[in-house]
Design a protein around this motif. Structure first.
Motif, PDB file in Angstrom:
ATOM      1  N   GLY A 120       0.813  -1.221   0.000  1.00  0.00           N
ATOM      2  CA  GLY A 120       0.000   0.000   0.000  1.00  0.00           C
ATOM      3  C   GLY A 120       0.841   1.264   0.000  1.00  0.00           C
ATOM      4  N   ILE A 121       2.160   1.132  -0.198  1.00  0.00           N
ATOM      5  CA  ILE A 121       3.036   2.315  -0.157  1.00  0.00           C
ATOM      6  C   ILE A 121       3.066   2.990  -1.534  1.00  0.00           C
ATOM      7  CG2 ILE A 121       5.418   3.133   0.267  1.00  0.00           C
ATOM      8  CD1 ILE A 121       3.910   2.012   2.752  1.00  0.00           C
ATOM      9  N   VAL A 122       2.846   4.315  -1.523  1.00  0.00           N
ATOM     10  CA  VAL A 122       2.778   5.043  -2.795  1.00  0.00           C
ATOM     11  C   VAL A 122       4.150   5.115  -3.447  1.00  0.00           C
ATOM     12  CG1 VAL A 122       2.197   7.247  -3.884  1.00  0.00           C
ATOM     13  CG2 VAL A 122       0.837   6.412  -1.962  1.00  0.00           C
ATOM     14  N   GLN A 123       4.205   4.724  -4.731  1.00  0.00           N
ATOM     15  CA  GLN A 123       5.475   4.753  -5.449  1.00  0.00           C
ATOM     16  C   GLN A 123       5.544   5.877  -6.468  1.00  0.00           C
ATOM     17  OE1 GLN A 123       5.205   0.645  -6.698  1.00  0.00           O
ATOM     18  NE2 GLN A 123       6.895   0.135  -5.313  1.00  0.00           N
ATOM     19  N   SER A 124       4.406   6.255  -6.972  1.00  0.00           N
ATOM     20  CA  SER A 124       4.399   7.404  -7.882  1.00  0.00           C
ATOM     21  C   SER A 124       2.987   7.977  -7.951  1.00  0.00           C
ATOM     22  CB  SER A 124       4.836   6.971  -9.282  1.00  0.00           C
ATOM     23  OG  SER A 124       3.820   6.202  -9.875  1.00  0.00           O
ATOM     24  N   LEU A 125       2.946   9.276  -8.287  1.00  0.00           N
ATOM     25  CA  LEU A 125       1.644   9.881  -8.571  1.00  0.00           C
ATOM     26  C   LEU A 125       1.841  11.005  -9.570  1.00  0.00           C
ATOM     27  CD1 LEU A 125       0.301  12.160  -5.744  1.00  0.00           C
ATOM     28  CD2 LEU A 125       2.489  11.042  -5.543  1.00  0.00           C
ATOM     29  N   ASN A 126       0.835  11.230 -10.405  1.00  0.00           N
ATOM     30  CA  ASN A 126       1.008  12.241 -11.447  1.00  0.00           C
ATOM     31  C   ASN A 126       0.484  13.601 -10.980  1.00  0.00           C
ATOM     32  OD1 ASN A 126      -1.712  11.874 -11.547  1.00  0.00           O
ATOM     33  ND2 ASN A 126      -1.830  11.530 -13.755  1.00  0.00           N
ATOM     34  N   ARG A 127       0.584  14.585 -11.896  1.00  0.00           N
ATOM     35  CA  ARG A 127       0.197  15.951 -11.515  1.00  0.00           C
ATOM     36  C   ARG A 127      -1.305  16.042 -11.207  1.00  0.00           C
ATOM     37  NH1 ARG A 127       2.918  18.169 -16.203  1.00  0.00           N
ATOM     38  NH2 ARG A 127       5.091  17.924 -15.683  1.00  0.00           N
TER      39      ARG A 127
ATOM     40  N   ASN B 158       1.718   5.456   3.159  1.00  0.00           N
ATOM     41  CA  ASN B 158       0.631   4.540   2.820  1.00  0.00           C
ATOM     42  C   ASN B 158      -0.499   5.294   2.115  1.00  0.00           C
ATOM     43  OD1 ASN B 158      -1.758   2.755   3.041  1.00  0.00           O
ATOM     44  ND2 ASN B 158      -0.316   1.484   4.203  1.00  0.00           N
ATOM     45  N   VAL B 159      -1.040   4.667   1.075  1.00  0.00           N
ATOM     46  CA  VAL B 159      -2.076   5.316   0.262  1.00  0.00           C
ATOM     47  C   VAL B 159      -3.336   5.611   1.065  1.00  0.00           C
ATOM     48  CG1 VAL B 159      -3.119   3.173  -0.583  1.00  0.00           C
ATOM     49  CG2 VAL B 159      -3.151   5.208  -2.039  1.00  0.00           C
TER      50      VAL B 159
ATOM     51  N   MET C 197      -3.699   7.436   3.407  1.00  0.00           N
ATOM     52  CA  MET C 197      -3.788   8.862   3.754  1.00  0.00           C
ATOM     53  C   MET C 197      -4.703   9.628   2.770  1.00  0.00           C
ATOM     54  SD  MET C 197      -0.123  10.230   2.364  1.00  0.00           S
ATOM     55  CE  MET C 197      -0.334  11.946   2.737  1.00  0.00           C
ATOM     56  N   LEU C 198      -5.001   8.996   1.628  1.00  0.00           N
ATOM     57  CA  LEU C 198      -5.851   9.660   0.625  1.00  0.00           C
ATOM     58  C   LEU C 198      -7.311   9.205   0.717  1.00  0.00           C
ATOM     59  CD1 LEU C 198      -3.432   9.316  -2.436  1.00  0.00           C
ATOM     60  CD2 LEU C 198      -3.621  11.224  -0.831  1.00  0.00           C
ATOM     61  N   MET C 199      -7.610   8.544   1.832  1.00  0.00           N
ATOM     62  CA  MET C 199      -8.985   8.036   1.972  1.00  0.00           C
ATOM     63  C   MET C 199      -9.528   8.392   3.350  1.00  0.00           C
ATOM     64  SD  MET C 199      -8.038   4.187   0.968  1.00  0.00           S
ATOM     65  CE  MET C 199      -6.966   3.875  -0.403  1.00  0.00           C
ATOM     66  N   PRO C 200     -10.864   8.499   3.469  1.00  0.00           N
ATOM     67  CA  PRO C 200     -11.419   8.668   4.809  1.00  0.00           C
ATOM     68  C   PRO C 200     -11.198   7.371   5.605  1.00  0.00           C
ATOM     69  CG  PRO C 200     -13.168   8.629   3.148  1.00  0.00           C
ATOM     70  CD  PRO C 200     -11.877   8.490   2.434  1.00  0.00           C
TER      71      PRO C 200
ATOM     72  N   GLY D 237      -9.687   1.531   6.117  1.00  0.00           N
ATOM     73  CA  GLY D 237      -9.783   0.217   6.747  1.00  0.00           C
ATOM     74  C   GLY D 237     -10.092  -0.846   5.710  1.00  0.00           C
ATOM     75  N   LYS D 238     -11.068  -0.500   4.846  1.00  0.00           N
ATOM     76  CA  LYS D 238     -11.485  -1.459   3.814  1.00  0.00           C
ATOM     77  C   LYS D 238     -10.319  -1.754   2.877  1.00  0.00           C
ATOM     78  CE  LYS D 238     -15.751   0.451   2.819  1.00  0.00           C
ATOM     79  NZ  LYS D 238     -16.602   0.925   1.769  1.00  0.00           N
ATOM     80  N   HIS D 239      -9.542  -0.689   2.579  1.00  0.00           N
ATOM     81  CA  HIS D 239      -8.436  -0.841   1.635  1.00  0.00           C
ATOM     82  C   HIS D 239      -7.358  -1.756   2.201  1.00  0.00           C
ATOM     83  CE1 HIS D 239      -4.978   0.390  -0.848  1.00  0.00           C
ATOM     84  NE2 HIS D 239      -5.900   0.344  -1.784  1.00  0.00           N
ATOM     85  N   ASP D 240      -7.047  -1.558   3.494  1.00  0.00           N
ATOM     86  CA  ASP D 240      -6.039  -2.414   4.138  1.00  0.00           C
ATOM     87  C   ASP D 240      -6.482  -3.870   4.074  1.00  0.00           C
ATOM     88  OD1 ASP D 240      -4.504  -0.298   4.649  1.00  0.00           O
ATOM     89  OD2 ASP D 240      -5.078  -0.064   6.768  1.00  0.00           O
ATOM     90  N   GLN D 241      -7.779  -4.078   4.393  1.00  0.00           N
ATOM     91  CA  GLN D 241      -8.313  -5.457   4.365  1.00  0.00           C
ATOM     92  C   GLN D 241      -8.184  -6.045   2.971  1.00  0.00           C
ATOM     93  OE1 GLN D 241     -12.394  -5.540   5.533  1.00  0.00           O
ATOM     94  NE2 GLN D 241     -11.925  -4.910   7.630  1.00  0.00           N
ATOM     95  N   TYR D 242      -8.486  -5.182   1.973  1.00  0.00           N
ATOM     96  CA  TYR D 242      -8.458  -5.658   0.601  1.00  0.00           C
ATOM     97  C   TYR D 242      -7.042  -6.114   0.231  1.00  0.00           C
ATOM     98  CZ  TYR D 242      -8.305  -5.671  -4.402  1.00  0.00           C
ATOM     99  OH  TYR D 242      -8.093  -6.058  -5.683  1.00  0.00           O
ATOM    100  N   LEU D 243      -6.048  -5.262   0.588  1.00  0.00           N
ATOM    101  CA  LEU D 243      -4.658  -5.615   0.259  1.00  0.00           C
ATOM    102  C   LEU D 243      -4.217  -6.877   0.989  1.00  0.00           C
ATOM    103  CD1 LEU D 243      -2.440  -2.420   0.056  1.00  0.00           C
ATOM    104  CD2 LEU D 243      -2.846  -4.147  -1.691  1.00  0.00           C
ATOM    105  N   GLN D 244      -4.610  -6.942   2.284  1.00  0.00           N
ATOM    106  CA  GLN D 244      -4.239  -8.108   3.085  1.00  0.00           C
ATOM    107  C   GLN D 244      -4.835  -9.376   2.465  1.00  0.00           C
ATOM    108  OE1 GLN D 244      -2.004  -7.876   5.549  1.00  0.00           O
ATOM    109  NE2 GLN D 244      -2.043 -10.120   5.415  1.00  0.00           N
ATOM    110  N   HIS D 245      -6.099  -9.242   2.047  1.00  0.00           N
ATOM    111  CA  HIS D 245      -6.774 -10.383   1.424  1.00  0.00           C
ATOM    112  C   HIS D 245      -6.020 -10.798   0.162  1.00  0.00           C
ATOM    113  CE1 HIS D 245     -10.121 -12.960   0.257  1.00  0.00           C
ATOM    114  NE2 HIS D 245      -9.988 -12.467  -0.977  1.00  0.00           N
ATOM    115  N   TYR D 246      -5.575  -9.770  -0.582  1.00  0.00           N
ATOM    116  CA  TYR D 246      -4.862 -10.086  -1.819  1.00  0.00           C
ATOM    117  C   TYR D 246      -3.541 -10.815  -1.509  1.00  0.00           C
ATOM    118  CZ  TYR D 246      -2.223  -9.853  -6.040  1.00  0.00           C
ATOM    119  OH  TYR D 246      -1.472 -10.232  -7.122  1.00  0.00           O
ATOM    120  N   LEU D 247      -2.845 -10.308  -0.472  1.00  0.00           N
ATOM    121  CA  LEU D 247      -1.553 -10.920  -0.133  1.00  0.00           C
ATOM    122  C   LEU D 247      -1.744 -12.359   0.342  1.00  0.00           C
ATOM    123  CD1 LEU D 247       0.204  -7.919   1.613  1.00  0.00           C
ATOM    124  CD2 LEU D 247       0.670  -8.880  -0.646  1.00  0.00           C
ATOM    125  N   ASP D 248      -2.849 -12.594   1.093  1.00  0.00           N
ATOM    126  CA  ASP D 248      -3.107 -13.952   1.601  1.00  0.00           C
ATOM    127  C   ASP D 248      -3.529 -14.913   0.500  1.00  0.00           C
ATOM    128  OD1 ASP D 248      -2.562 -12.876   4.002  1.00  0.00           O
ATOM    129  OD2 ASP D 248      -4.651 -12.748   4.694  1.00  0.00           O
TER     130      ASP D 248
END
Ligand code: ADP
Length: 562
Positions: free
Chosen positions: A67-74, A91-92, A94-97, A102-113
């Protein structure tokens, strides 16, 4: 290693050099061998790609599998109000409420698992958060990239605040329009209801004057009574049609769909229309008399109403001694088309555009012809409710063809088209029920004019006595004390209403057997307000027709004796 060279002609070239040491048997480096490749083409493609990403209208953000931001455009910088440095390496979420993070972290964790990705390539609506904490709706689509075993995700994000606002205001506008439409329908319905009660008295007493054998009318009086009746009936039609339109528009009109024999139905309507047509020397041809036609699915009462409206227009807007033809045929897609052709005044191009709008009475010629301008509006809506279609062709000065199309019915079980017609040809004066019996009938009615009218109706019935009380409680008391043969119950009574009173009567052992006829200015209202545990023998709508009321009373008395 990459090198950047400038050629004498000023062109920049990029070279990629790869070297490896060559060792002797002692393990010492003897020399280096390698190759140099010109990668100018590749670098310029890379740069072009970078420029596309940088200048894209949509925000593009890449993250790794943590979830760590590697690049972003203008566009992403502008959208989130952060500079690249403030976001890179963080961590990305920071761009979400918070909730979304929370949902995003779960999603990534689910993907990693599991390595199962759910939103990739699909896209969904999310809530995003700016640097100042404000949130906004966005549409996010994500792509996965796997290079050398390393996974990263690239998200494309579009601000959809405006689209959402437009959607919300559209929904609000729609709700408001529906609310206004309901309010209008309710207003029309209650106004029509209020108009019917006095109309009942006007029409009823006009009929009484006409039928009073003791005081026959002079020709001038008869003419005045005719005018009262004509005006009253026109107003009644208008009230009924407005009420009907209001009901249709409010979605409160129930249809009873059944299999209908068109030939019999058309014949019935043609006979009725023929009477008025003949008065003007108009010749009506029923072309379906000797043909075979498939049955259709329709509400038979409403279908008759539609056909009678088309036929009555064909008479009204025809020329004297003109022609009308009613025809029907099976057309494609399992429909039957019924057409009414006239040789009347026809419609201009301007009139054609307005014909189905309510209250549109078209052309100067129609000024002396009675009508409300609502008939065709109702007709079209009724036909559409029956899954059919309606249209017309017309030539000014030549005539018109109005047609309706209805779906063929393949349902033979529910064929009610041959049901017995009720015999409504009773005479106006004379006994009711069994002529050898005498009946005591109670009428609960608070409106004096209606009560008086009913008294007059019963004056002409030798074997019945009518008693009138003006409120529900007196009605219940009278019924308990006198056990009348029949009760006619106004629904809209002051205090306890007619439905409540009937409930009391039907729960009471001594009075539960007495048939009750509901009389109301709006049958629809009466039926809707009635609980399941109350049973009326019949509903009569005000203004009531004197013959109709006699027939219903007669049927109620006979049903009890049968
Ligand atoms: P109404 O007949 O009560 O005025 P309708 O809604 O049935 O109302 O018809 C609307 C208008 O369309 C009529 O006032 C008349 O001007 C026109 N119209 C309807 N049928 C015909 C016809 N067969 N020929 C010519 N004009 C017609």
């Amino acid at each position: 290693m990459r090198y950047r060279f400038c050629r004498p002609d000023g062109r920049i070239i990029h070279l990629f050099e790869e070297t490896e040491p060559v060792l002797n048997e002692m393990g010492k480096v003897v020399f280096y061998q390698g190759a140099t490749r010109d990668i100018t083409e590749m670098v310029s493609t890379e740069q072009r790609y970078q420029a596309v990403v940088e200048n894209a209208v949509e925000a593009i953000i890449s993250i790794n599998d943590k979830g760590i931001v590697q690049s972003l455009n203008r566009a992403a910088e502008r959208l989130f109000q952060y500079s690249v440095d403030e976001v890179l390496g963080r961590n990305v979420s920071m761009l979400m409420p918070e909730e979304e993070a929370g949902k995003h972290d779960q999603y990534l964790q689910h993907y990693l698992d599991t390595r199962e990705a759910h939103i990739i390539g699909v896209g969904r609506e999310v809530e995003a958060r700016r640097k100042d904490g404000a949130t906004f709706p966005a549409f996010l689509s994500v792509n996965k990239l796997e290079v050398g075993g390393e996974v990263s995700f690239t998200g494309l994000l579009r601000d959809i605040s405006e689209q959402k606002e437009a959607e919300t205001s559209l929904i609000l506008a729609k709700n408001e329009a529906e609310r206004a439409n309901r309010a209008k329908s309710e207003f029309l319905s209650s106004m029509s209801h209020e108009l019917r009660t006095p109309l009942n008295a006007v029409l009823g007493f006009a009929q009484m004057l006409e039928f009073n054998p003791d005081e026959p009318l002079t020709p001038t009086q008869q003419e005045s009574v005719n005018l009262i009746k004509r005006g009253g009936n026109h107003l009644l039609t208008l009230v009924n049609e407005v009420l009907e339109l209001a009901k249709i528009e409010a979605g409160r009109l129930d249809l009873s769909m059944e299999t209908v024999d068109l030939i019999a139905t058309i014949e019935e309507c043609a006979v009725i229309a023929n009477a008025t047509a003949t008065d003007r020397g108009i010749h009506l041809t029923n072309a379906v008399e000797d043909v075979t036609l498939p049955k259709v699915r329709a509400d038979i009462t409403r279908l008759k109403q539609v056909l009678l409206n088309l036929l009555s227009n064909a008479v009204k807007y025809n020329r004297d001694a003109g022609h009308i033809t009613i025809d029907a045929a099976k057309i494609e897609n399992d429909f039957v088309r019924i057409s009414v052709t006239d040789t009347g005044i026809g419609l201009s191009e301007r009139e054609k555009k307005k014909i189905f709008e309510p209250f549109e009475r078209l052309g100067k010629q129609t000024e002396d012809i009675e009508g409300t301008g609502i008939g065709l509006t109702i007709t079209k809506q009724l036909i559409e409710m029956m899954d059919g279609d309606m249209g017309f062709e017309s030539e000014l000065g030549e005539g018109s063809v109005f047609w309706i199309e209805l779906p063929i019915s393949y349902d033979v079980e529910r064929d009610h088209s041959n049901r017995q017609k009720s015999d409504v040809t009773q005479s106006y004066v004379g006994s009711i029920g069994n002529p050898d019996s005498h009946y005591d009938i109670l009428y609960v009615e608070d409106n004096k004019a209606n009560a008086q009218l009913m008294v007059k109706v019963f004056d002409s019935i030798p074997n019945a006595t009518l008693s009138v009380v003006s409120d529900a409680r007196s009605g219940i008391q009278y019924a308990k004390d006198n056990h009348p043969h029949l009760i006619m119950m106004d629904i809209n009574l002051p205090g306890m209403n007619g439905v409540e009173a009937t409930k009391v009567l039907q729960r009471n052992k001594g009075t539960s057997h007495i048939p009750v006829i509901a009389i109301s200015a709006s049958i629809w209202r009466a039926r809707n307000g009635i609980a399941e545990d109350v049973e009326f023998f019949e509903y009569v709508e005000k203004p009531f027709d004197l013959t109709e009321i006699r027939d219903i009373v007669d049927a109620a008395l006979k049903s009890k004796e049968a």
